[in-house]
Write an enzyme that holds these catalytic residues in place. Sequence first.
Site, PDB file in Angstrom:
ATOM      1  N   CYS A   1      -6.697  -2.350  -1.631  1.00 49.75           N
ATOM      2  CA  CYS A   1      -5.653  -2.607  -0.649  1.00 49.75           C
ATOM      3  C   CYS A   1      -4.653  -3.649  -1.157  1.00 49.75           C
ATOM      4  CB  CYS A   1      -6.297  -3.018   0.676  1.00 49.75           C
ATOM      5  SG  CYS A   1      -5.254  -2.784   2.133  1.00 49.75           S
ATOM      6  N   HIS A   2      -4.486  -4.769  -0.447  1.00 52.50           N
ATOM      7  CA  HIS A   2      -3.523  -5.806  -0.823  1.00 52.50           C
ATOM      8  C   HIS A   2      -4.045  -6.749  -1.915  1.00 52.50           C
ATOM      9  CE1 HIS A   2      -1.788  -4.506   3.011  1.00 52.50           C
ATOM     10  NE2 HIS A   2      -0.657  -5.070   2.639  1.00 52.50           N
TER      11      HIS A   2
END
Length: 203
Positions: A122-123
């Site tokens: 993800c991030h």
Amino acid sequence: MPRPFTKRWPSTTLTGRTIAFLVAPYGVEQVELTSPWQAVAESGGIPRLLSTAEGRVQAVRHHAPGDTFAVDVTVSGADPADYDGLVLPGGVANPDRLRLDRPAVAFVHGFCAAGRPVAAICHAAWTLIEADAVRGRTVTSWPSLRTDLVNAGAHWVDEPVHVCHDGPGALVTSRKPDDLPLFEDAFVTEFAHATTKRRKWPW
């Protein structure tokens, strides 16, 4: 909640391997911590929680507060050589805080430069960017990070999970919580393979 016990791997896959999970004191997406953590434990590995401060970290479920988790080691005193793999969970606030912490960035940079395998979802790629660990690598991520990764020298692909071997060590990246089963299968396999190659047995 951790996912049900599924025994997707032999229980000895990561036996004797210590896997670092690096998160900030606040903002890690809970399922991106707990599900990979359970995957490591199920496969026989020893997960250890690293953060920038002692105490407990506060996870989130999207924007709502989640559970708290006890820190095992502060990253300022951690040595990449003590770990066989590194998992970087996501959450928007989590990697944004980590990339402002010099010891955390140095730990990730050292881990990657040493050729040890890294998995990020993800991030979490923001932390890899700050550690200059994506230049020349092929990665995936949450879609909004695409431009940041391309500007940092990476080749971005929209895939549930991507394993890149074009560099000093395996880099496993993934997009979002829905991709966790494929992400976990990939990084457990890569961690087991990389650590088996690195260990020199006397017989």
